[in-house]
Design a protein around this motif. Structure first.
Motif, PDB file in Angstrom:
ATOM      1  N   SER A   1       4.065  19.396  13.462  1.00  0.00           N
ATOM      2  CA  SER A   1       4.128  19.790  12.049  1.00  0.00           C
ATOM      3  C   SER A   1       5.133  18.890  11.343  1.00  0.00           C
ATOM      4  CB  SER A   1       4.517  21.265  11.895  1.00  0.00           C
ATOM      5  OG  SER A   1       5.846  21.463  12.319  1.00  0.00           O
ATOM      6  N   HIS A   2       5.053  18.882  10.023  1.00  0.00           N
ATOM      7  CA  HIS A   2       5.984  18.107   9.191  1.00  0.00           C
ATOM      8  C   HIS A   2       5.977  18.716   7.795  1.00  0.00           C
ATOM      9  CE1 HIS A   2       2.245  16.226   7.878  1.00  0.00           C
ATOM     10  NE2 HIS A   2       2.008  15.891   9.132  1.00  0.00           N
ATOM     11  N   PRO A   3       6.984  18.415   6.989  1.00  0.00           N
ATOM     12  CA  PRO A   3       7.096  19.037   5.667  1.00  0.00           C
ATOM     13  C   PRO A   3       6.176  18.434   4.596  1.00  0.00           C
ATOM     14  CG  PRO A   3       8.939  17.566   6.016  1.00  0.00           C
ATOM     15  CD  PRO A   3       8.161  17.609   7.316  1.00  0.00           C
ATOM     16  N   HIS A   4       5.358  17.464   4.970  1.00  0.00           N
ATOM     17  CA  HIS A   4       4.472  16.791   4.013  1.00  0.00           C
ATOM     18  C   HIS A   4       3.139  17.507   3.912  1.00  0.00           C
ATOM     19  CE1 HIS A   4       7.104  13.982   6.123  1.00  0.00           C
ATOM     20  NE2 HIS A   4       7.229  13.384   4.943  1.00  0.00           N
ATOM     21  N   GLU A   5       2.550  17.522   2.710  1.00  0.00           N
ATOM     22  CA  GLU A   5       1.149  17.904   2.567  1.00  0.00           C
ATOM     23  C   GLU A   5       0.345  16.727   3.101  1.00  0.00           C
ATOM     24  OE1 GLU A   5      -0.464  20.387  -0.908  1.00  0.00           O
ATOM     25  OE2 GLU A   5       1.184  19.196  -1.759  1.00  0.00           O
ATOM     26  N   GLN A   6      -0.779  17.028   3.749  1.00  0.00           N
ATOM     27  CA  GLN A   6      -1.595  15.962   4.330  1.00  0.00           C
ATOM     28  C   GLN A   6      -3.066  16.245   4.095  1.00  0.00           C
ATOM     29  OE1 GLN A   6      -0.831  15.324   8.487  1.00  0.00           O
ATOM     30  NE2 GLN A   6      -2.470  13.842   8.727  1.00  0.00           N
ATOM     31  N   LEU A   7      -3.767  15.220   3.652  1.00  0.00           N
ATOM     32  CA  LEU A   7      -5.211  15.287   3.486  1.00  0.00           C
ATOM     33  C   LEU A   7      -5.792  14.168   4.348  1.00  0.00           C
ATOM     34  CD1 LEU A   7      -7.476  16.700   1.859  1.00  0.00           C
ATOM     35  CD2 LEU A   7      -7.285  14.826   0.228  1.00  0.00           C
ATOM     36  N   THR A   8      -6.692  14.533   5.261  1.00  0.00           N
ATOM     37  CA  THR A   8      -7.284  13.566   6.182  1.00  0.00           C
ATOM     38  C   THR A   8      -8.765  13.408   5.877  1.00  0.00           C
ATOM     39  OG1 THR A   8      -5.717  14.116   7.931  1.00  0.00           O
ATOM     40  CG2 THR A   8      -7.780  13.081   8.620  1.00  0.00           C
ATOM     41  N   TYR A   9      -9.213  12.157   5.764  1.00  0.00           N
ATOM     42  CA  TYR A   9     -10.615  11.831   5.576  1.00  0.00           C
ATOM     43  C   TYR A   9     -11.099  11.141   6.850  1.00  0.00           C
ATOM     44  CZ  TYR A   9     -14.865   9.610   3.935  1.00  0.00           C
ATOM     45  OH  TYR A   9     -16.166   9.198   3.809  1.00  0.00           O
ATOM     46  N   VAL A  10     -12.206  11.612   7.413  1.00  0.00           N
ATOM     47  CA  VAL A  10     -12.767  11.011   8.621  1.00  0.00           C
ATOM     48  C   VAL A  10     -13.673   9.847   8.198  1.00  0.00           C
ATOM     49  CG1 VAL A  10     -14.068  11.408  10.740  1.00  0.00           C
ATOM     50  CG2 VAL A  10     -12.704  13.283   9.754  1.00  0.00           C
TER      51      VAL A  10
ATOM     52  N   GLY B   1     -16.221   8.220  13.554  1.00  0.00           N
ATOM     53  CA  GLY B   1     -15.914   8.913  14.795  1.00  0.00           C
ATOM     54  C   GLY B   1     -16.127  10.410  14.714  1.00  0.00           C
ATOM     55  N   VAL B   2     -15.751  11.082  15.813  1.00  0.00           N
ATOM     56  CA  VAL B   2     -15.848  12.535  15.929  1.00  0.00           C
ATOM     57  C   VAL B   2     -14.525  13.029  16.502  1.00  0.00           C
ATOM     58  CG1 VAL B   2     -17.070  14.461  17.018  1.00  0.00           C
ATOM     59  CG2 VAL B   2     -18.343  12.425  16.312  1.00  0.00           C
ATOM     60  N   PHE B   3     -13.963  14.082  15.895  1.00  0.00           N
ATOM     61  CA  PHE B   3     -12.660  14.611  16.284  1.00  0.00           C
ATOM     62  C   PHE B   3     -12.705  16.129  16.372  1.00  0.00           C
ATOM     63  CE2 PHE B   3     -12.056  10.624  14.165  1.00  0.00           C
ATOM     64  CZ  PHE B   3     -11.013   9.996  14.822  1.00  0.00           C
ATOM     65  N   GLU B   4     -11.970  16.676  17.335  1.00  0.00           N
ATOM     66  CA  GLU B   4     -11.762  18.124  17.390  1.00  0.00           C
ATOM     67  C   GLU B   4     -10.362  18.375  16.853  1.00  0.00           C
ATOM     68  OE1 GLU B   4     -12.961  20.964  20.750  1.00  0.00           O
ATOM     69  OE2 GLU B   4     -10.788  20.677  21.006  1.00  0.00           O
TER      70      GLU B   4
ATOM     71  N   THR C   1     -14.746  20.883  14.879  1.00  0.00           N
ATOM     72  CA  THR C   1     -15.153  19.499  15.118  1.00  0.00           C
ATOM     73  C   THR C   1     -15.565  18.885  13.787  1.00  0.00           C
ATOM     74  OG1 THR C   1     -15.870  19.999  17.368  1.00  0.00           O
ATOM     75  CG2 THR C   1     -16.774  18.008  16.359  1.00  0.00           C
ATOM     76  N   VAL C   2     -15.040  17.683  13.518  1.00  0.00           N
ATOM     77  CA  VAL C   2     -15.336  16.978  12.271  1.00  0.00           C
ATOM     78  C   VAL C   2     -15.859  15.590  12.595  1.00  0.00           C
ATOM     79  CG1 VAL C   2     -13.645  18.267  10.900  1.00  0.00           C
ATOM     80  CG2 VAL C   2     -12.941  16.173  12.053  1.00  0.00           C
ATOM     81  N   LYS C   3     -16.610  15.035  11.643  1.00  0.00           N
ATOM     82  CA  LYS C   3     -17.201  13.704  11.820  1.00  0.00           C
ATOM     83  C   LYS C   3     -17.091  12.923  10.515  1.00  0.00           C
ATOM     84  CE  LYS C   3     -21.879  15.429  10.920  1.00  0.00           C
ATOM     85  NZ  LYS C   3     -21.404  16.240   9.845  1.00  0.00           N
ATOM     86  N   ALA C   4     -17.583  11.699  10.543  1.00  0.00           N
ATOM     87  CA  ALA C   4     -17.506  10.812   9.377  1.00  0.00           C
ATOM     88  C   ALA C   4     -17.970  11.523   8.111  1.00  0.00           C
ATOM     89  CB  ALA C   4     -18.344   9.563   9.613  1.00  0.00           C
ATOM     90  N   GLY C   5     -17.148  11.412   7.069  1.00  0.00           N
ATOM     91  CA  GLY C   5     -17.447  12.029   5.780  1.00  0.00           C
ATOM     92  C   GLY C   5     -16.764  13.356   5.559  1.00  0.00           C
ATOM     93  N   ASP C   6     -16.247  13.973   6.642  1.00  0.00           N
ATOM     94  CA  ASP C   6     -15.550  15.258   6.525  1.00  0.00           C
ATOM     95  C   ASP C   6     -14.084  15.026   6.161  1.00  0.00           C
ATOM     96  OD1 ASP C   6     -17.903  16.541   7.317  1.00  0.00           O
ATOM     97  OD2 ASP C   6     -17.290  16.649   9.423  1.00  0.00           O
ATOM     98  N   SER C   7     -13.429  16.061   5.674  1.00  0.00           N
ATOM     99  CA  SER C   7     -12.004  15.970   5.363  1.00  0.00           C
ATOM    100  C   SER C   7     -11.306  17.266   5.742  1.00  0.00           C
ATOM    101  CB  SER C   7     -11.781  15.634   3.886  1.00  0.00           C
ATOM    102  OG  SER C   7     -12.387  16.586   3.050  1.00  0.00           O
ATOM    103  N   ILE C   8      -9.993  17.171   5.932  1.00  0.00           N
ATOM    104  CA  ILE C   8      -9.168  18.297   6.371  1.00  0.00           C
ATOM    105  C   ILE C   8      -7.898  18.314   5.539  1.00  0.00           C
ATOM    106  CG2 ILE C   8      -7.990  19.369   8.332  1.00  0.00           C
ATOM    107  CD1 ILE C   8     -10.100  16.514   9.225  1.00  0.00           C
ATOM    108  N   TYR C   9      -7.542  19.496   5.019  1.00  0.00           N
ATOM    109  CA  TYR C   9      -6.270  19.661   4.308  1.00  0.00           C
ATOM    110  C   TYR C   9      -5.296  20.371   5.238  1.00  0.00           C
ATOM    111  CZ  TYR C   9      -2.662  21.614   1.370  1.00  0.00           C
ATOM    112  OH  TYR C   9      -1.447  21.961   0.854  1.00  0.00           O
ATOM    113  N   LYS C  10      -4.061  19.865   5.284  1.00  0.00           N
ATOM    114  CA  LYS C  10      -3.005  20.488   6.083  1.00  0.00           C
ATOM    115  C   LYS C  10      -1.820  20.777   5.175  1.00  0.00           C
ATOM    116  CE  LYS C  10      -4.860  17.433   9.016  1.00  0.00           C
ATOM    117  NZ  LYS C  10      -4.834  16.029   9.038  1.00  0.00           N
ATOM    118  N   GLU C  11      -1.527  22.050   5.013  1.00  0.00           N
ATOM    119  CA  GLU C  11      -0.390  22.430   4.179  1.00  0.00           C
ATOM    120  C   GLU C  11       0.908  22.041   4.878  1.00  0.00           C
ATOM    121  OE1 GLU C  11       0.301  27.067   5.303  1.00  0.00           O
ATOM    122  OE2 GLU C  11      -1.539  26.590   4.215  1.00  0.00           O
TER     123      GLU C  11
END
Length: 108
Positions: free
Chosen positions: A45-54, A57-60, A69-79
């Protein structure tokens, strides 16, 4: 203002993980992260907001108590301060955006 990908050195972080620090200022940062199949980004964890765009590839991903599980074109927000990490299931690239920027990623 402009950062050209071809001008940025790919930094080998070891264990199948490498990255390029792209454009940033004090408020935000973009980072291109390359994973080999099987590479683990340990839970952290870290104190930064993070937005990840795939980008490829494929990631769990684990974010908090949720695993998806996410793949190309998906995104994830991490508070801020949420536990998160991933396992690369198929070689790929993630584009991470942080706010504020990650001072720990750049040399002083």
């Amino acid at each position: 203002m402009f950062v050209f990908n071809e001008d940025v050195q790919l930094e080998d972080l070891g264990n199948g993980l490498s990255r390029k620090i792209l454009a940033y200022n004090d408020n935000m940062m973009a980072v291109e992260v390359h994973f080999e199949t099987g590479t683990v980004a340990a839970l952290h964890s870290h104190p930064h907001e993070q937005l990840t765009y795939v980008a490829s590839g494929v990631f769990e991903f684990t974010v908090g108590d949720v695993v998806k599980t996410v793949k190309a074109g998906d995104s994830i927000y991490k508070e801020p301060n949420i536990i998160h990490g991933c396992v690369c299931k198929e070689k790929g690239i993630l584009i991470d955006n942080f706010t504020p920027m990650r001072k720990d990623f750049v040399a002083e």
